[in-house]
Design a protein around this motif. Sequence first.
Motif, PDB file in Angstrom:
ATOM      1  N   PRO A  97       0.783  -1.274   0.040  1.00 10.14           N
ATOM      2  CA  PRO A  97       0.016   0.060  -0.140  1.00 10.14           C
ATOM      3  C   PRO A  97       0.866   1.390   0.105  1.00 10.14           C
ATOM      4  O   PRO A  97       0.449   2.337  -0.617  1.00 10.14           O
ATOM      5  CB  PRO A  97      -0.829   0.012   1.330  1.00 10.14           C
ATOM      6  CG  PRO A  97      -1.005  -1.622   1.376  1.00 10.14           C
ATOM      7  CD  PRO A  97       0.315  -2.275   1.044  1.00 10.14           C
ATOM      8  N   TYR A  98       2.054   1.488   0.740  1.00 13.64           N
ATOM      9  CA  TYR A  98       2.799   2.287   0.681  1.00 13.64           C
ATOM     10  C   TYR A  98       3.407   2.795  -0.651  1.00 13.64           C
ATOM     11  O   TYR A  98       3.514   3.776  -1.037  1.00 13.64           O
ATOM     12  CB  TYR A  98       4.019   2.275   1.608  1.00 13.64           C
ATOM     13  CG  TYR A  98       3.790   2.323   3.002  1.00 13.64           C
ATOM     14  CD1 TYR A  98       3.262   3.646   3.710  1.00 13.64           C
ATOM     15  CD2 TYR A  98       3.929   1.291   4.197  1.00 13.64           C
ATOM     16  CE1 TYR A  98       3.222   3.728   5.085  1.00 13.64           C
ATOM     17  CE2 TYR A  98       3.701   1.071   5.316  1.00 13.64           C
ATOM     18  CZ  TYR A  98       3.486   2.550   5.871  1.00 13.64           C
ATOM     19  OH  TYR A  98       2.759   2.469   7.230  1.00 13.64           O
ATOM     20  N   ASN A  99       3.834   1.575  -1.489  1.00 10.20           N
ATOM     21  CA  ASN A  99       4.193   1.723  -2.722  1.00 10.20           C
ATOM     22  C   ASN A  99       3.135   2.456  -3.545  1.00 10.20           C
ATOM     23  O   ASN A  99       3.480   3.330  -4.534  1.00 10.20           O
ATOM     24  CB  ASN A  99       4.652   0.421  -3.362  1.00 10.20           C
ATOM     25  CG  ASN A  99       5.522   0.562  -4.781  1.00 10.20           C
ATOM     26  OD1 ASN A  99       6.580   1.019  -4.853  1.00 10.20           O
ATOM     27  ND2 ASN A  99       4.552   0.450  -5.548  1.00 10.20           N
ATOM     28  N   ASN A 100       1.944   1.852  -3.469  1.00  7.04           N
ATOM     29  CA  ASN A 100       0.837   2.418  -4.373  1.00  7.04           C
ATOM     30  C   ASN A 100       0.580   3.791  -4.159  1.00  7.04           C
ATOM     31  O   ASN A 100       0.472   4.533  -5.048  1.00  7.04           O
ATOM     32  CB  ASN A 100      -0.259   1.477  -4.380  1.00  7.04           C
ATOM     33  CG  ASN A 100      -0.063   0.216  -5.228  1.00  7.04           C
ATOM     34  OD1 ASN A 100       0.913   0.076  -5.626  1.00  7.04           O
ATOM     35  ND2 ASN A 100      -1.124  -0.677  -5.211  1.00  7.04           N
ATOM     36  N   LEU A 101       0.600   4.223  -3.005  1.00  2.00           N
ATOM     37  CA  LEU A 101       0.572   5.641  -2.375  1.00  2.00           C
ATOM     38  C   LEU A 101       1.520   6.375  -3.128  1.00  2.00           C
ATOM     39  O   LEU A 101       1.065   7.368  -3.877  1.00  2.00           O
ATOM     40  CB  LEU A 101       0.607   5.687  -1.123  1.00  2.00           C
ATOM     41  CG  LEU A 101      -0.616   5.726  -0.137  1.00  2.00           C
ATOM     42  CD1 LEU A 101      -0.330   5.877   1.442  1.00  2.00           C
ATOM     43  CD2 LEU A 101      -1.814   6.540  -0.620  1.00  2.00           C
ATOM     44  N   ALA A 102       2.907   5.918  -2.971  1.00  2.49           N
ATOM     45  CA  ALA A 102       3.811   6.713  -3.825  1.00  2.49           C
ATOM     46  C   ALA A 102       3.702   6.833  -5.325  1.00  2.49           C
ATOM     47  O   ALA A 102       4.015   7.954  -5.841  1.00  2.49           O
ATOM     48  CB  ALA A 102       5.568   5.947  -3.390  1.00  2.49           C
ATOM     49  N   VAL A 103       3.113   5.848  -6.066  1.00  2.00           N
ATOM     50  CA  VAL A 103       3.032   6.022  -7.348  1.00  2.00           C
ATOM     51  C   VAL A 103       1.894   7.023  -7.574  1.00  2.00           C
ATOM     52  O   VAL A 103       2.167   7.764  -8.518  1.00  2.00           O
ATOM     53  CB  VAL A 103       2.967   4.513  -7.942  1.00  2.00           C
ATOM     54  CG1 VAL A 103       2.446   4.623  -9.378  1.00  2.00           C
ATOM     55  CG2 VAL A 103       3.840   3.623  -7.792  1.00  2.00           C
ATOM     56  N   ALA A 117       6.467   7.958   1.305  1.00  2.00           N
ATOM     57  CA  ALA A 117       5.857   6.767   1.323  1.00  2.00           C
ATOM     58  C   ALA A 117       6.623   5.611   0.898  1.00  2.00           C
ATOM     59  O   ALA A 117       6.670   4.262   1.280  1.00  2.00           O
ATOM     60  CB  ALA A 117       4.753   6.640   0.312  1.00  2.00           C
ATOM     61  N   LEU A 118       7.684   5.663   0.031  1.00  2.00           N
ATOM     62  CA  LEU A 118       8.516   4.822  -0.437  1.00  2.00           C
ATOM     63  C   LEU A 118       9.601   4.378   0.630  1.00  2.00           C
ATOM     64  O   LEU A 118       9.921   3.440   0.936  1.00  2.00           O
ATOM     65  CB  LEU A 118       9.244   5.155  -1.566  1.00  2.00           C
ATOM     66  CG  LEU A 118       8.384   5.132  -2.951  1.00  2.00           C
ATOM     67  CD1 LEU A 118       8.984   5.650  -4.288  1.00  2.00           C
ATOM     68  CD2 LEU A 118       7.905   3.628  -3.555  1.00  2.00           C
ATOM     69  N   GLU A 119       9.936   5.431   1.419  1.00  2.00           N
ATOM     70  CA  GLU A 119      10.806   5.240   2.362  1.00  2.00           C
ATOM     71  C   GLU A 119      10.150   4.382   3.448  1.00  2.00           C
ATOM     72  O   GLU A 119      10.763   3.533   4.047  1.00  2.00           O
ATOM     73  CB  GLU A 119      11.417   6.496   3.052  1.00  2.00           C
ATOM     74  CG  GLU A 119      12.313   7.250   2.056  1.00  2.00           C
ATOM     75  CD  GLU A 119      12.608   8.504   2.735  1.00  2.00           C
ATOM     76  OE1 GLU A 119      12.063   9.113   3.587  1.00  2.00           O
ATOM     77  OE2 GLU A 119      13.642   9.044   2.025  1.00  2.00           O
ATOM     78  N   THR A 124       9.608  -1.049   6.105  1.00  2.00           N
ATOM     79  CA  THR A 124       8.643  -2.141   6.376  1.00  2.00           C
ATOM     80  C   THR A 124       9.404  -3.252   6.013  1.00  2.00           C
ATOM     81  O   THR A 124       9.318  -4.554   6.480  1.00  2.00           O
ATOM     82  CB  THR A 124       7.227  -1.926   6.034  1.00  2.00           C
ATOM     83  OG1 THR A 124       6.768  -0.813   6.548  1.00  2.00           O
ATOM     84  CG2 THR A 124       6.436  -3.111   6.121  1.00  2.00           C
ATOM     85  N   ASN A 125       9.841  -3.297   4.776  1.00  2.00           N
ATOM     86  CA  ASN A 125      10.639  -4.506   3.965  1.00  2.00           C
ATOM     87  C   ASN A 125      11.949  -3.815   3.305  1.00  2.00           C
ATOM     88  O   ASN A 125      11.744  -3.373   2.186  1.00  2.00           O
ATOM     89  CB  ASN A 125       9.600  -5.144   3.185  1.00  2.00           C
ATOM     90  CG  ASN A 125      10.084  -6.325   2.262  1.00  2.00           C
ATOM     91  OD1 ASN A 125      11.265  -6.794   2.515  1.00  2.00           O
ATOM     92  ND2 ASN A 125       9.364  -7.074   1.556  1.00  2.00           N
ATOM     93  N   PRO A 290      16.358  -1.773   9.793  1.00  2.00           N
ATOM     94  CA  PRO A 290      16.098  -1.280   8.265  1.00  2.00           C
ATOM     95  C   PRO A 290      15.664   0.354   8.491  1.00  2.00           C
ATOM     96  O   PRO A 290      15.397   0.855   9.481  1.00  2.00           O
ATOM     97  CB  PRO A 290      14.626  -1.972   7.998  1.00  2.00           C
ATOM     98  CG  PRO A 290      14.070  -2.342   9.498  1.00  2.00           C
ATOM     99  CD  PRO A 290      15.214  -2.565  10.352  1.00  2.00           C
ATOM    100  N   GLY A 291      16.176   1.000   7.317  1.00  2.00           N
ATOM    101  CA  GLY A 291      16.013   2.446   7.162  1.00  2.00           C
ATOM    102  C   GLY A 291      16.936   3.114   8.090  1.00  2.00           C
ATOM    103  O   GLY A 291      17.900   2.634   8.126  1.00  2.00           O
TER     104      GLY A 291
END
Length: 367
Positions: A97-103, A117-119, A124-125, A290-291
């Motif tokens: 969902p974060y990735n799709n928000l970013a797009v 959103a991508l960060e 998360t992964n 991560p991050g």
Amino acid sequence: MKQVRRTLPRLLRLLALTALLGTGAAQADDYTEITQLIKAGKPADALAKADQRLAANPRDPQLRFLRGVAQADSGKPADAITTFTKLTEEYPELPEPYNNLAVLYANQNQLDKARTALEMAIRTNPSYATAHENLGDIYAKLASQAYNKALQLDATNANSVKPKLALIRELFAPEAAGKPGRPAAAAPATAPAVVATQRPAPPAAVAPAPPLTPATTPTPIPASAPTAAPAPAPAIAQAPTPAPAATPAAASDAAAVQAVTSAVQAWAAAWSAKDMQAYLGAYDKSFDPPGRQTRSAWEKEREARIVGKSKINVQLSDVTVAVNGDKATARFRQAYTADALNVTSRKTLDLVNHNGRWSIVRESTGG
């Protein structure tokens, strides 16, 4: 941001096919039907079908995810953003969902929101390759905007700015070709090449595959036992026969594989039991969260996500362990169930051995 805009529909559809697996057969049929409608270019029908199914299962994360995909493909980006935002709030452990928000944000030229959103998706992964690729596109666009702004402010310095832009293009060019720095292609791809033992099998069956062939152990005994052979001769013949010369290393490898497997299973059991002391204790002091999180912030976040669930069940299958000295890699399929969420994924853990105790130094999903 031509590249991101061009890949939006394809990325959304691909994610709809791969996210949130491990559901019942009836639900899977619903998901498949909606996904096929999206792939067939019928987002309105897919949206209607998703809304119909959500009337009976309003909290189903996969149906809501597919609904967001259908909304985006139907030309309703605001509705899709609302759908994906709610999913990130209720299921922060899911990167899709974060990735799709970013797009969606990138298509609206809201690059800072897209980057954030991508960060979050990568946090998360860390091994989520799609998010890394999209983040690279965002950075490239931001760099391009900064370059154009610099030219507008001072066109006389164009020559001094151009080499910097060239360096930016050099930075992203190798990633497009070989993706050397992306987590999905990192250490896990090379680890299996150095390992002889992969499954936690009994010591005698793991390493000595060649010595167990009939030509080695069974043959010498009858061959050296003629009818009237003196007693000393068989004793001497049996001394060189034993294969224990090759067994110690094999037994050591098998013991290490078993120890790593037990450590991984104990980690999953602690996660299922929401035993935070045992769960966090499974990670080595050198574990890099991560991050850009500190170890303390990461531990607090993990505790909030784990203890906040009413029930968690983590099952591991197809466990494959590779040991190389004091380092090991464990790969397996993880079935994670928490409340209404049911996700199956591939996971890789890298471990180190300190004084006989194996602990996690890195974890990644996928691959």
